[in-house]
Structures are given as structure tokens and as C-alpha cells.
Design a protein around this motif. Structure first.
Motif, PDB file in Angstrom:
ATOM      1  N   ASN A  23     -43.212 -55.285  15.419  1.00 38.05           N
ATOM      2  CA  ASN A  23     -44.083 -55.525  16.624  1.00 38.05           C
ATOM      3  C   ASN A  23     -45.348 -54.556  16.828  1.00 38.05           C
ATOM      4  O   ASN A  23     -46.450 -55.173  17.234  1.00 38.05           O
ATOM      5  N   LEU A  24     -45.317 -53.500  16.316  1.00 41.23           N
ATOM      6  CA  LEU A  24     -46.722 -52.642  16.103  1.00 41.23           C
ATOM      7  C   LEU A  24     -47.692 -53.502  15.098  1.00 41.23           C
ATOM      8  O   LEU A  24     -48.698 -53.179  15.307  1.00 41.23           O
ATOM      9  N   LEU A  25     -46.825 -53.850  13.898  1.00 37.18           N
ATOM     10  CA  LEU A  25     -47.868 -54.514  13.241  1.00 37.18           C
ATOM     11  C   LEU A  25     -48.583 -55.940  13.574  1.00 37.18           C
ATOM     12  O   LEU A  25     -49.552 -56.253  13.424  1.00 37.18           O
ATOM     13  N   ILE A  26     -47.738 -56.707  14.402  1.00 38.49           N
ATOM     14  CA  ILE A  26     -48.308 -57.576  15.332  1.00 38.49           C
ATOM     15  C   ILE A  26     -49.443 -57.345  16.268  1.00 38.49           C
ATOM     16  O   ILE A  26     -50.341 -57.953  16.274  1.00 38.49           O
ATOM     17  N   VAL A  27     -49.162 -55.917  16.925  1.00 37.73           N
ATOM     18  CA  VAL A  27     -50.467 -55.403  17.681  1.00 37.73           C
ATOM     19  C   VAL A  27     -51.693 -55.151  16.942  1.00 37.73           C
ATOM     20  O   VAL A  27     -52.555 -55.493  17.231  1.00 37.73           O
ATOM     21  N   LEU A  77     -57.448 -56.507  15.897  1.00 34.71           N
ATOM     22  CA  LEU A  77     -58.712 -56.845  15.182  1.00 34.71           C
ATOM     23  C   LEU A  77     -59.085 -58.416  15.520  1.00 34.71           C
ATOM     24  O   LEU A  77     -60.411 -58.225  16.006  1.00 34.71           O
ATOM     25  N   ALA A  78     -58.257 -59.361  16.209  1.00 37.66           N
ATOM     26  CA  ALA A  78     -58.834 -60.400  16.874  1.00 37.66           C
ATOM     27  C   ALA A  78     -57.546 -61.225  17.357  1.00 37.66           C
ATOM     28  O   ALA A  78     -56.594 -61.162  16.696  1.00 37.66           O
ATOM     29  N   GLU A 118     -53.643 -69.664  20.884  1.00 39.81           N
ATOM     30  CA  GLU A 118     -53.692 -68.584  19.949  1.00 39.81           C
ATOM     31  C   GLU A 118     -52.915 -67.292  20.858  1.00 39.81           C
ATOM     32  O   GLU A 118     -53.053 -67.492  22.150  1.00 39.81           O
ATOM     33  N   TYR A 119     -52.757 -66.234  20.213  1.00 38.54           N
ATOM     34  CA  TYR A 119     -52.171 -65.065  20.822  1.00 38.54           C
ATOM     35  C   TYR A 119     -53.284 -64.138  21.004  1.00 38.54           C
ATOM     36  O   TYR A 119     -54.239 -63.829  20.090  1.00 38.54           O
ATOM     37  N   ALA A 120     -53.163 -63.413  22.203  1.00 34.23           N
ATOM     38  CA  ALA A 120     -54.173 -62.110  22.454  1.00 34.23           C
ATOM     39  C   ALA A 120     -53.465 -60.985  23.065  1.00 34.23           C
ATOM     40  O   ALA A 120     -52.306 -61.366  23.766  1.00 34.23           O
ATOM     41  N   LEU A 121     -53.968 -59.955  23.059  1.00 29.54           N
ATOM     42  CA  LEU A 121     -53.443 -58.662  23.566  1.00 29.54           C
ATOM     43  C   LEU A 121     -53.540 -58.919  25.369  1.00 29.54           C
ATOM     44  O   LEU A 121     -54.959 -59.291  25.546  1.00 29.54           O
ATOM     45  N   THR A 122     -52.834 -58.334  26.051  1.00 33.12           N
ATOM     46  CA  THR A 122     -53.245 -58.266  27.653  1.00 33.12           C
ATOM     47  C   THR A 122     -54.000 -56.696  27.544  1.00 33.12           C
ATOM     48  O   THR A 122     -54.088 -56.212  26.717  1.00 33.12           O
ATOM     49  N   ALA A 143     -60.715 -52.680   8.826  1.00 33.27           N
ATOM     50  CA  ALA A 143     -61.352 -52.591  10.246  1.00 33.27           C
ATOM     51  C   ALA A 143     -60.913 -51.701  11.238  1.00 33.27           C
ATOM     52  O   ALA A 143     -61.525 -51.411  12.155  1.00 33.27           O
ATOM     53  N   LEU A 144     -59.696 -51.486  11.260  1.00 34.48           N
ATOM     54  CA  LEU A 144     -58.918 -50.741  12.037  1.00 34.48           C
ATOM     55  C   LEU A 144     -58.603 -49.298  11.531  1.00 34.48           C
ATOM     56  O   LEU A 144     -59.018 -48.291  12.393  1.00 34.48           O
TER      57      LEU A 144
END
Length: 208
Positions: free
Chosen positions: A22-26, A31-32, A76-80, A116-117
Motif C-alpha cells: 500500500n505505501l509503495l503504491i502511495v 511522484l505523479a 489514471e490513479y491519483a492521490l486525494t 525523486a522522493l
């Protein structure tokens, strides 16, 4: 969703993001925003059905959302906004991981964009006096630019601008310099780092 049955902020947070991957998906979405195929490529080792399950869980929890990319119909998927607040704890975990990273990658997979992170997270808490500069990072044939300003550090793919100086090294040595676990003198003595341009600037940027 599995529950720890505890009225504790950590327990409830782990119920949302504590499952494997889960945190690796985040991390990837910090990153984008990314399409499903991009996420699969950026998460070596994850099974396609597991990625789909994790994305569904994170979406139902309000951490991520689906949206149409550009003017097309590609999803595409993005963070809220709430999900994006995970940047701070993830950056703290990256800093905490320094002793674990010192041995190097071994046989583990690596993607240059992960720096980049990691690099800004490591430098932000170490380097107080930040010279305005654009530094090139040449990592295994991939070229990135590290932009430094009083407001912080930002890494992006090279957009063609000129660099004030360039560092060429394997990712483990870039991370070592950023974490302060390796001095520039030690890295050069090992023949692990090549500097092109202003070495004093590189020392200032990495506090090395």
C-alpha cells in the motif's frame, strides 16, 4: 478492511495503509498520477491481481481516486488531498531507513525515479544553507536535475537546462551523500563519484 479493534490513531492508520504494497503504491503516486500499467511497471514484484485489490482498497478508503487522463478516456490513479498528506510520514520512513540502505541494493530492483522522493527527503532535514543551483544527477545513464532553493529541493527528469555542476554515481552513493552517511571525499577516494563542474557547490548542496 481488517481491524485491529483499537481506538488508536496508529492502529486505524495501519488498517488503511499497513497492508503489503500500500505505501509503495502511495510512493508511486507521490511522484505523479499514474495509469495501471505505469504502476505495475513501477512496482516490480507485485502481481496484477494484487495491485488491483490494493488500488480498490485505497480508493474505497479515500486515499486515492480514479480520473481521466488529459482529454482522452484513459483512467489514471491519483492521490486525494488526504492521501497526499502521507508524504510526511513516508519521507520520515525514508530518513529512518538510512542504516538499512548502507549495504547497497544487492539483487534488489531499483528505479531511478525513486530518488525523486528519497533525495529531497534526506537533504531537507540536513542542509540548512541552500545555495540556489541546478545540479545534474547522472545515475546509470539516467539524467535528473536537482533544483535547490531556499524553499527546498526538487528532483525532476532533465529538461535540457544547463547544470551548475553534475554528480555521476550509482544510486547507493547518491543516497549515501544525501543521507550524510558518506562524505564526498570518501566517495571520491573510493572512485565511486565523479564531479563535473563546481565541486564546492556539490559539497554545499549535499553538506558533504
Amino acid at each position: 478492511m481488517r481491524s485491529y479493534g483499537q481506538y488508536c490513531g496508529l492502529a486505524r492508520s495501519l488498517e488503511v495503509v499497513g497492508d503489503r504494497w500500500n505505501l509503495l503504491i502511495v510512493r508511486q503516486l507521490l511522484l505523479a498520477p499514474a495509469r495501471y500499467r505505469d504502476l505495475l511497471d513501477g512496482l516490480p514484484g507485485i502481481a496484477t491481481n494484487l495491485l488491483a485489490d490494493r488500488l480498490r482498497d485505497l480508493e474505497s478508503s479515500g486515499v486515492i481516486e480514479r480520473r481521466l487522463a488529459g482529454e482522452g478516456s484513459v483512467v489514471e490513479y491519483a492521490l486525494t488531498p488526504w492521501g497526499a498528506q502521507l508524504r510526511e510520514p513516508i519521507e520520515s520512513l525514508i530518513r529512518w531507513s538510512t542504516p538499512l540502505m548502507i549495504p547497497g541494493p544487492g539483487a534488489d530492483a531499483f528505479r531511478p525515479e525513486w530518488l525523486a522522493l528519497a533525495v529531497p527527503a534526506l537533504l531537507t532535514t540536513r542542509v540548512e544553507h541552500r545555495p540556489a543551483a541546478t545540479v545534474g544527477l547522472d545515475i546509470g545513464g539516467s539524467s535528473f536535475q536537482l533544483r535547490v532553493s531556499e524553499s527546498g529541493f526538487e528532483i525532476a527528469p532533465h529538461d535540457g537546462r544547463e547544470f551548475d555542476a553534475t554528480v555521476r554515481a550509482d544510486p547507493a552513493y547518491i543516497l549515501g551523500l544525501a543521507a550524510g552517511a558518506l562524505t564526498l571525499s570518501d566517495a571520491r577516494a573510493l572512485g565511486a563519484v565523479e564531479i563535473v563542474g563546481d565541486e564546492a557547490l556539490i559539497r554545499a548542496v549535499f553538506a558533504a
